[in-house]
Design an enzyme around this catalytic site. Structure first.
Site, PDB file in Angstrom:
ATOM      1  N   CYS B 210       0.832  -1.210   0.000  1.00  0.00           N
ATOM      2  CA  CYS B 210       0.000   0.000   0.000  1.00  0.00           C
ATOM      3  C   CYS B 210       0.866   1.258   0.000  1.00  0.00           C
ATOM      4  CB  CYS B 210      -0.970   0.031   1.172  1.00  0.00           C
ATOM      5  SG  CYS B 210      -2.195   1.332   0.987  1.00  0.00           S
ATOM      6  N   CYS B 392      -5.510   2.227  -5.828  1.00  0.00           N
ATOM      7  CA  CYS B 392      -5.266   2.978  -4.602  1.00  0.00           C
ATOM      8  C   CYS B 392      -6.298   4.092  -4.496  1.00  0.00           C
ATOM      9  CB  CYS B 392      -3.861   3.588  -4.640  1.00  0.00           C
ATOM     10  SG  CYS B 392      -3.504   4.638  -3.235  1.00  0.00           S
TER      11      CYS B 392
END
Lengths: 116, 448
Positions: B210, B392
């Site tokens: 991430c 994302c």
């Protein structure tokens, strides 16, 4: 097609996350329709639609705040379209609840028994 | 999106055709269609193979669920000692005060299929030449096929003075180590936002899971300061060791432009070397070896990451190239099959691929890897190709996010043509806030 499949799964998982709430609400609505089944009149549809419309407008202004966002965060048409879609969904649910309620509450009274 | 070929990763799992899905939805009803597993509708492959899945995160459990429905008679073993399942994409929401920590904590037992042999232990050694793994408890487990899904190792030891137990105190924060650390991070951010001061945000140069999280934390910290009215006495600076702040140039440029407008400073050649927690001072080092000390009132630390030791020290790791230093799994980036051991596949963060250590990557790659594994068991060559999809939802402030999706090449690949990846707004936020955890659970169950 994948996105539709994904969205269906998201809806089901959201429903699961509320536990028995959604089945209870659905059962309550079916019960409402059952109770009002003899009083259902097409003439009540416009009133139900008006209440659904009010629900839509309220949802349109309330949903961003409920989701920690605001109308100023509507960046482009996809955001507005999304908000409109969810608001219309809320409005449709409002209509679905209002219709049997209105039919039940505004049912014609049976003629009173006459003694004379 | 039209997908009438099973050769594309966008196709519904295992070739669930449009006509068949529509007829099921219409005929059996939505609930019926979703209740039956998509893989159950494909022909199951009979096999007595023993498949070992190392790792019980999103990738491992999703694989276990899919393979359970795709194979008939196979023995599937999942190895992971963790009982708790954390929804890690929600950590940034916890760490910025949007979600309570309970929302990211589930139980693995609720998602691992009953027919899977769950070994509550950790793999400490891979021996691919002998088709064996060894666990911390001393078990040697032989396999016919292996799926490596053991995630990343956060190398906190590379930051001198760092103490994970101190997160939440003295302005020290990090969203990465655990759900508890994310909650402690919010405690520290909540105190800091009413006081204001010097905020230091960091980014190492290694591949990260991430990689958008450090950016989200920066955007949200600035938002919290602005809403608390302490922005005028605060200074937020992002220290990156990457040379940029995000690996996709268009996104990088967009974020830098936004940060310039928001008054967030950026240093792009500064690697966090040490932190003095008591004195609240961070030490950075440049590629030339120049060090500098920076005082702070609030620091967000992002650890360098690499593959866990069991993988890094095994013959499964890359031996050369950019992924070798981190010891990441040597897989072909299209098939996610090991390049030297054809009975080994990889899913998730431990893969040595150019990009994609996110739940979104797992979502798109697990159906492909599962199909490839079944193909190999059935004597067929793997035919699907993974394009490196990742995603994302980049929060820019509370209430608005960009939905950024891209592939191995850094090309923006929005799922729907009308989506504008660099446009922050309500839809991206709603996805992050309300819809991605349900989507994650559906992936975990092997349905999408």
């Amino acid at each position: 097609m994948y996105e539709i499949w994904l969205m269906l799964n998201i809806v089901v998982e959201i429903a699961w996350s509320y536990g028995p709430l959604i089945p209870v609400c659905l059962a309550a609505w079916i019960g409402l329709m059952w109770m009002a089944r003899r009083d259902l009149r097409l003439s009540r549809v416009p009133q139900a639609l008006i209440l659904g419309g009010v629900t839509t407008v309220l949802a349109f202004f309330a949903l961003p705040g409920i989701n920690l966002s605001s109308l100023s965060d509507m960046g482009y048409w996809v955001d507005w379209f999304n908000l409109a879609g969810w608001s219309l969904t809320a409005g449709a649910m409002g209509t679905a609840v209002a219709y049997p309620l209105l039919c039940r509450l505004q049912r014609p009274m049976p003629p009173s028994a006459s003694t004379g | 999106m039209t997908t009438d070929s099973t050769e594309t990763p966008e196709a519904p799992p295992d070739g669930l055709s449009r006509r068949r899905m529509l007829s099921q939805l219409a005929g059996a009803g939505l609930a019926g269609a979703l209740a039956s597993h998509p893989d159950a509708r494909a022909a199951r492959v009979a096999s007595k193979a023993h498949i070992v899945i190392a790792g019980g995160g999103l990738g491992g459990i999703a694989m276990a669920n899919r393979l359970t429905h795709m194979l008939d008679g196979a023995h599937i073993t999942l190895i992971d000692a963790k009982e708790v399942h954390n929804y890690q994409p929600g950590y940034t929401l916890v760490a910025t005060g949007i979600w309570p920590v309970e929302k990211v904590i589930d139980r693995n037992a609720d998602f691992i299929p009953a027919s899977v042999d769950w070994v509550k232990d950790m793999v400490v050694e891979f021996d691919p030449a002998a088709n064996t793994v060894r666990t911390a408890g001393g078990q040697r487990i032989r396999y016919d096929y292996l799926v490596v899904a053991i995630g990343t190792h956060q190398d906190w030891s590379l930051i001198e003075g760092m103490d994970l137990k101190a997160i939440g105190s003295n302005g020290l924060t990090s969203v990465y180590p655990s759900a508890e650390a994310a909650a402690a991070t919010w405690s520290a951010m909540n105190r800091f936002r009413y006081q204001g001061g010097q905020a230091v945000m960091t980014l190492p140069a290694t591949p990260l899971k991430c990689a958008g999280a450090p950016l989200k934390m920066t955007f949200m910290l600035r938002d919290r300061l602005a809403k608390a009215g302490t922005l005028d006495k605060s200074n937020v600076t992002f220290y990156s060791a990457l040379g940029n702040v995000f690996g996709v140039k268009t996104v990088n440029d967009n974020v830098l432009s936004r940060w310039k407008d928001l008054g967030i400073g950026v240093e792009t050649t500064q690697k966090l070397k040490a932190v003095d927690i008591g004195a609240r001072r961070a030490t950075f080092v440049t590629p030339e070896g120049l060090t500098s000390e920076v005082p702070y009132d609030f620091i967000h630390v992002v650890p360098p990451m690499r593959a866990p030791d069991a993988l890094k020290q095994s013959d499964l790791a890359w031996k050369e190239g950019p992924m070798a230093a981190g010891g990441w799994l040597e897989v072909d980036k299209s098939t996610l099959r090991h390049r030297r051991y054809p009975n080994v596949f990889g899913v998730g963060d431990s893969n040595g691929t150019p990009r994609g250590k996110t739940a979104a990557t797992v979502k798109k790659s697990v159906p492909i890897v599962a199909q490839h594994l079944v193909d190999v068991i059935a004597g067929r060559e793997p035919g699907l190709a993974f394009d490196g999809y990742t995603s994302c939802p980049l929060i820019v402030h509370e209430g608005a996010a960009m939905l950024i999706e891209f592939d191995y090449d850094g090309k923006l690949t929005p799922s729907l043509p009308m989506l504008q990846p660099l446009q922050a707004g309500f839809f991206g936020w709603l996805l992050k806030y309300r819809m991605l955890k349900p989507a994650y659970i559906a992936v975990l169950k092997g349905r999408v």
